[in-house]
Design an enzyme around this catalytic site. Structure first.
Site, short mmCIF file in Angstrom:
data_model
loop_
_atom_site.label_atom_id
_atom_site.label_comp_id
_atom_site.label_asym_id
_atom_site.label_seq_id
_atom_site.Cartn_x
_atom_site.Cartn_y
_atom_site.Cartn_z
N THR A 21 1.28 1.29 0.67
CA THR A 21 0.89 2.42 1.51
C THR A 21 0.60 1.90 2.91
O THR A 21 0.99 0.79 3.28
CB THR A 21 -0.34 3.14 0.92
OG1 THR A 21 -0.54 4.39 1.60
CG2 THR A 21 -1.60 2.30 1.02
N ASN A 22 -0.06 2.71 3.74
CA ASN A 22 -0.47 2.29 5.07
C ASN A 22 -1.82 2.93 5.40
O ASN A 22 -2.38 3.65 4.58
CB ASN A 22 0.60 2.68 6.11
CG ASN A 22 0.86 4.16 6.11
OD1 ASN A 22 0.01 4.98 6.45
ND2 ASN A 22 2.08 4.54 5.73
N GLY A 23 -2.32 2.64 6.58
CA GLY A 23 -3.69 3.05 6.93
C GLY A 23 -3.83 4.43 7.51
O GLY A 23 -4.91 4.77 8.03
#
Length: 214
Positions: free
Chosen positions: A22-24
């Site tokens: 995923t990412n932030g």
């Protein structure tokens, strides 16, 4: 007034039943855009990945997890929308094969084979009908304006919002709103709520009012 689709937040691509890529992305920009659009009288549909932020009660929220789910929901909703704003940060890669059982430690190096996921906004850009519009977001770490303009053209967007990694999980944002000729339509800085208000005003002036008149 317009019916606007907004994609928001990250997506997750699972490696096994418990681990994922995923990412932030926090969804704050998407939530701010949804609030700004709703406050201006537009009908808003948000397709959102997993986030902790709250969307306005007046908007329709469709929760998704993976990039494929976001793509499917966005394509379905876009059919009845006047335009779309791609504020989400879908995960760009997924494992070639998801393991059905949890991957256990073995003491050896774990090698992952990743493949690209579908591009949600590029797909909407290719599918838009006459009168529909698409605004994309481009997060770049170098040559931001140039790379964002290239993405605008490749993804068949009408406008592109260029920002940097400092926007991730932040209360503030600094963006450039670009048109296809490489022109900077606006440079906006402030809280994400204020930036969203200014972006909606520009989108109304450049796209929504133009299409209503046309």
């Amino acid at each position: 007034m317009a019916k606007i689709l907004i994609t928001s937040g990250p997506t997750r691509q699972y490696l096994d039943p418990v681990r994922y890529l995923t990412n932030g992305s926090s969804g704050r920009m998407g939530a701010a855009l949804a609030s700004a659009a709703a406050s201006r009288g537009h009908e808003v549909v948000v397709v959102s990945g997993p986030v902790q932020v709250q969307y306005p009660d007046s908007v329709t929220v469709i929760p998704v997890v993976t990039t494929d789910e976001m793509l499917a929901a966005a394509c379905e909703q876009f059919e009845s929308c006047d335009g779309a704003i791609g504020a989400a940060a879908p995960c760009d890669y997924q494992p070639r094969q998801m393991k059905t059982e949890k991957i256990s430690k073995t003491g050896d190096t774990l090698k992952l084979e990743l493949i690209e996921t579908a591009d949600v906004i590029a797909t909407l850009g290719q599918r838009k009908r006459k009168g529909q519009w698409v605004v994309g977001f481009a997060l770049e770490t170098e040559d931001r304006r140039f790379r964002s303009i290239v993405k605008l053209e490749q993804k068949h967007c009408d406008l592109m919002v260029s920002n940097g990694p400092e926007a991730i999980d932040s209360d503030d944002n600094h963006v450039e709103l670009l048109v296809g000729e490489g022109e900077v339509l606006a440079s906006l800085q402030g809280t994400k709520e204020q930036v969203a208000i200014d972006l909606l005003a520009a989108i109304e002036n450049r796209l929504i009012e133009k299409h209503l008149i046309g």
